[in-house]
Motif scaffolding. Structure first.
Motif, PDB file in Angstrom:
ATOM      1  N   ASP A  43       8.121 -10.748  71.510  1.00 37.65           N
ATOM      2  CA  ASP A  43       8.861  -9.804  70.677  1.00 37.65           C
ATOM      3  C   ASP A  43       8.102  -8.497  70.574  1.00 37.65           C
ATOM      4  O   ASP A  43       6.862  -8.474  70.506  1.00 37.65           O
ATOM      5  CB  ASP A  43       9.070 -10.381  69.271  1.00 37.65           C
ATOM      6  N   ARG A  44       8.908  -7.418  70.550  1.00 32.05           N
ATOM      7  CA  ARG A  44       8.290  -6.085  70.429  1.00 32.05           C
ATOM      8  C   ARG A  44       8.632  -5.519  69.052  1.00 32.05           C
ATOM      9  O   ARG A  44       9.785  -5.555  68.606  1.00 32.05           O
ATOM     10  CB  ARG A  44       8.781  -5.152  71.538  1.00 32.05           C
ATOM     11  N   VAL A  45       7.597  -4.995  68.393  1.00 33.21           N
ATOM     12  CA  VAL A  45       7.714  -4.595  66.987  1.00 33.21           C
ATOM     13  C   VAL A  45       7.159  -3.182  66.824  1.00 33.21           C
ATOM     14  O   VAL A  45       6.149  -2.806  67.435  1.00 33.21           O
ATOM     15  CB  VAL A  45       6.933  -5.567  66.076  1.00 33.21           C
ATOM     16  N   ILE A  46       7.858  -2.400  65.997  1.00 30.20           N
ATOM     17  CA  ILE A  46       7.348  -1.061  65.665  1.00 30.20           C
ATOM     18  C   ILE A  46       6.245  -1.238  64.625  1.00 30.20           C
ATOM     19  O   ILE A  46       6.486  -1.750  63.524  1.00 30.20           O
ATOM     20  CB  ILE A  46       8.472  -0.165  65.116  1.00 30.20           C
ATOM     21  N   VAL A  47       5.013  -0.825  64.955  1.00 33.70           N
ATOM     22  CA  VAL A  47       3.864  -1.025  64.060  1.00 33.70           C
ATOM     23  C   VAL A  47       3.392   0.272  63.422  1.00 33.70           C
ATOM     24  O   VAL A  47       2.493   0.251  62.579  1.00 33.70           O
ATOM     25  CB  VAL A  47       2.698  -1.691  64.820  1.00 33.70           C
ATOM     26  N   SER A  48       3.997   1.392  63.819  1.00 29.92           N
ATOM     27  CA  SER A  48       3.621   2.669  63.185  1.00 29.92           C
ATOM     28  C   SER A  48       4.462   2.863  61.926  1.00 29.92           C
ATOM     29  O   SER A  48       5.353   2.075  61.608  1.00 29.92           O
ATOM     30  CB  SER A  48       3.822   3.821  64.161  1.00 29.92           C
ATOM     31  N   SER A  49       4.191   3.919  61.199  1.00 31.80           N
ATOM     32  CA  SER A  49       4.859   4.164  59.919  1.00 31.80           C
ATOM     33  C   SER A  49       6.345   4.473  60.132  1.00 31.80           C
ATOM     34  O   SER A  49       6.727   5.254  61.010  1.00 31.80           O
ATOM     35  CB  SER A  49       4.190   5.334  59.198  1.00 31.80           C
ATOM     36  N   LYS A  68      -0.346 -13.295  67.629  1.00 33.35           N
ATOM     37  CA  LYS A  68      -0.977 -12.139  67.008  1.00 33.35           C
ATOM     38  C   LYS A  68      -0.235 -10.878  67.402  1.00 33.35           C
ATOM     39  O   LYS A  68       0.486 -10.830  68.402  1.00 33.35           O
ATOM     40  CB  LYS A  68      -2.442 -12.038  67.411  1.00 33.35           C
ATOM     41  N   LEU A  69      -0.447  -9.858  66.600  1.00 28.71           N
ATOM     42  CA  LEU A  69       0.222  -8.575  66.794  1.00 28.71           C
ATOM     43  C   LEU A  69      -0.740  -7.470  66.401  1.00 28.71           C
ATOM     44  O   LEU A  69      -1.569  -7.647  65.502  1.00 28.71           O
ATOM     45  CB  LEU A  69       1.484  -8.506  65.912  1.00 28.71           C
ATOM     46  N   LYS A  70      -0.616  -6.331  67.108  1.00 30.26           N
ATOM     47  CA  LYS A  70      -1.401  -5.181  66.699  1.00 30.26           C
ATOM     48  C   LYS A  70      -1.096  -4.883  65.231  1.00 30.26           C
ATOM     49  O   LYS A  70       0.061  -4.830  64.829  1.00 30.26           O
ATOM     50  CB  LYS A  70      -1.079  -3.964  67.567  1.00 30.26           C
ATOM     51  N   PHE A  89       7.568   6.280  67.879  1.00 26.42           N
ATOM     52  CA  PHE A  89       6.953   5.109  67.271  1.00 26.42           C
ATOM     53  C   PHE A  89       5.903   4.509  68.189  1.00 26.42           C
ATOM     54  O   PHE A  89       5.891   4.747  69.393  1.00 26.42           O
ATOM     55  CB  PHE A  89       8.005   4.034  66.946  1.00 26.42           C
ATOM     56  N   ILE A  90       5.034   3.706  67.548  1.00 28.84           N
ATOM     57  CA  ILE A  90       4.103   2.869  68.311  1.00 28.84           C
ATOM     58  C   ILE A  90       4.656   1.463  68.301  1.00 28.84           C
ATOM     59  O   ILE A  90       4.893   0.878  67.239  1.00 28.84           O
ATOM     60  CB  ILE A  90       2.694   2.891  67.687  1.00 28.84           C
ATOM     61  N   VAL A  91       4.913   0.939  69.488  1.00 26.13           N
ATOM     62  CA  VAL A  91       5.519  -0.379  69.626  1.00 26.13           C
ATOM     63  C   VAL A  91       4.466  -1.332  70.204  1.00 26.13           C
ATOM     64  O   VAL A  91       3.780  -1.006  71.173  1.00 26.13           O
ATOM     65  CB  VAL A  91       6.759  -0.335  70.532  1.00 26.13           C
TER      66      VAL A  91
END
Length: 416
Positions: free
Chosen positions: A397-403, A347-349, A48-50
């Motif tokens: 906070d860290r979030v999974i931004v990939s599919s 903001k978040l990627k 994943f991209i985090v």
């Protein structure tokens, strides 16, 4: 004795019940384990991209490709009918003012120029002849006036003499009265001839003016024909680069046909193709960064086309300082339009498939980054790469931004 047999049957039934309960318990434990395993699928974090939620500024941007086009294209058009005789330049050639671009052919124009010259010569000769005629007419009238003046003076002398002789009886009353009438008649005629002489210059000027008007008309016609003949030698009217030569040698053309197009290198604008879904926030006056071939220049939005063509809207951008280095007409460029500068926001990627002012369920990592739990997150405005976070998340906070489409049925993921 029947009592022992009854006890044996009771024990058998009790064993069956215990066995059933044990089986159900085992199945329940197995099902619970399966559910737990399905809700805690173990996946590598590298899949994943985090991204991390940050606090700071967000510049909303719209990226769009485009081309450089002339602000005011210079078209060389045909002013008469004819045929292309010779082409001296090609597309991409540089030209200066007066550079010969092509030579055209129209034999009828040569004859028209000769006819116009002959017409001017005829009218000019007629004008000179008319001047001489009027000069003679004025001289003749002056002679007439002088003649009547002399005759009038003679009648005055005769009338004076007859008046003196009338007292002596040498002249009759009839002769005396006749001399008076003759004097009056010649005086009246003399006055009329003088009046006519005074009117002749105005009549002369009016007739000469009419003749001069005809000459001027003929001269303008001659100038037009000469210009049309001169236009057969098509010359560049501005310094720049030849964009297009529309015709070939031998090809016929009519009045108004575009023969060539020339663009000035220092008089260019950017024409960006903005997607229909993104153009709603684009406004006149917004800053634009233009780039091509590693070179960059700044511009400003000047015009937004009101119509949509094939899903895009044309946006005209003018350079605010120097033109982009290496700029040429039809050069492919990239533009970044700055829509808005948001300050001190979360903001978040930008996660995949996430739009502005929408909500999306994403996996949020725990503090140890070993578990990811699905949470519904509300988003606001966005730029090309980042998006504003409105609820659920906090800074850090860290979030999974990939599919994560293949885990749509899960609410948690175990990471390793």
């Amino acid at each position: 004795m029947r009592i022992p047999e009854k006890k044996s049957n009771g024990l058998i039934s009790l064993k069956k019940v215990l066995i059933v309960i044990s089986v159900v318990t085992v199945l329940a434990l197995v099902w619970t384990r399966i559910q737990a395993m399905s809700n805690n699928t173990v996946v590598p974090q590298e899949d994943f991209i985090v991204a991390t939620v940050e606090s700071g500024d967000l510049i909303r941007e719209v990226r769009a490709p485009g081309t450089l086009v002339p602000i005011a294209p210079n078209y060389l058009s045909a002013t008469s009918n004819g045929r292309v005789k010779e082409i001296l330049v090609e597309a991409s050639d540089k030209v200066d003012v007066g550079t010969l671009v092509m030579v055209l052919d129209n034999p009828e124009l040569s004859q028209a120029v000769d006819d116009a010259k002959f017409e001017v010569e005829v009218l000019e000769t007629a004008y000179q002849s008319l001047q001489q005629k009027w000069h003679q007419a004025i001289l003749k009238q002056r002679i007439v006036v002088a003649d009547f003046n002399a005759r009038y003076e003679m009648t005055k002398l005769r009338r004076s003499a007859n008046q003196q002789l009338l007292n002596t009886g040498a002249v009759s009353n009839i002769d005396y009265n006749e001399s008076i009438l003759l004097e009056q008649q010649l005086k009246f005629q003399h006055e009329l001839e003088v009046e006519l002489l005074e009117m002749l210059p105005a009549l002369k000027q009016a007739e000469l003016s009419a003749a001069q008007t005809q000459i001027n008309k003929a001269r303008r016609h001659l100038a037009l024909q000469e210009k049309l003949a001169d236009d057969l030698y098509v010359k560049a009217t501005t310094k720049g680069i030849v964009q297009e030569v529309s015709l070939q040698v031998g090809e016929p053309f009519r009045v108004g046909t575009v023969l060539a197009r020339i663009a000035q290198q220092d008089n260019l604008k950017a024409e960006l193709d903005v997607q229909e879904s993104q153009v709603k926030d684009v406004e006149k006056g917004q800053t634009v960064m233009l780039s091509a071939g590693g070179n960059m220049a700044q511009g400003v939005v000047r015009r937004i086309n009101p119509s949509v063509q094939q899903g895009v809207v044309k946006v005209d951008v003018f350079f605010t300082q120097d033109v982009l280095k290496g700029a040429r007409p039809d050069l492919r460029i990239n533009g970044v339009i700055e829509l808005e500068h948001l300050r001190n926001i979360l903001k978040l990627k930008r996660p995949v498939f996430t739009q502005e002012y929408s909500s999306n369920s994403l996996f949020v990592l725990n503090s140890s980054q070993t578990m990811a739990t699905r949470k519904k997150i509300t988003f606001g405005r966005s730029s090309v790469d980042d998006i504003e976070v409105l609820s659920t998340l906090k800074e850090g906070d860290r979030v999974i931004v990939s599919s994560t489409n293949k885990y749509d049925g899960l609410s948690q993921l175990s990471l390793r």
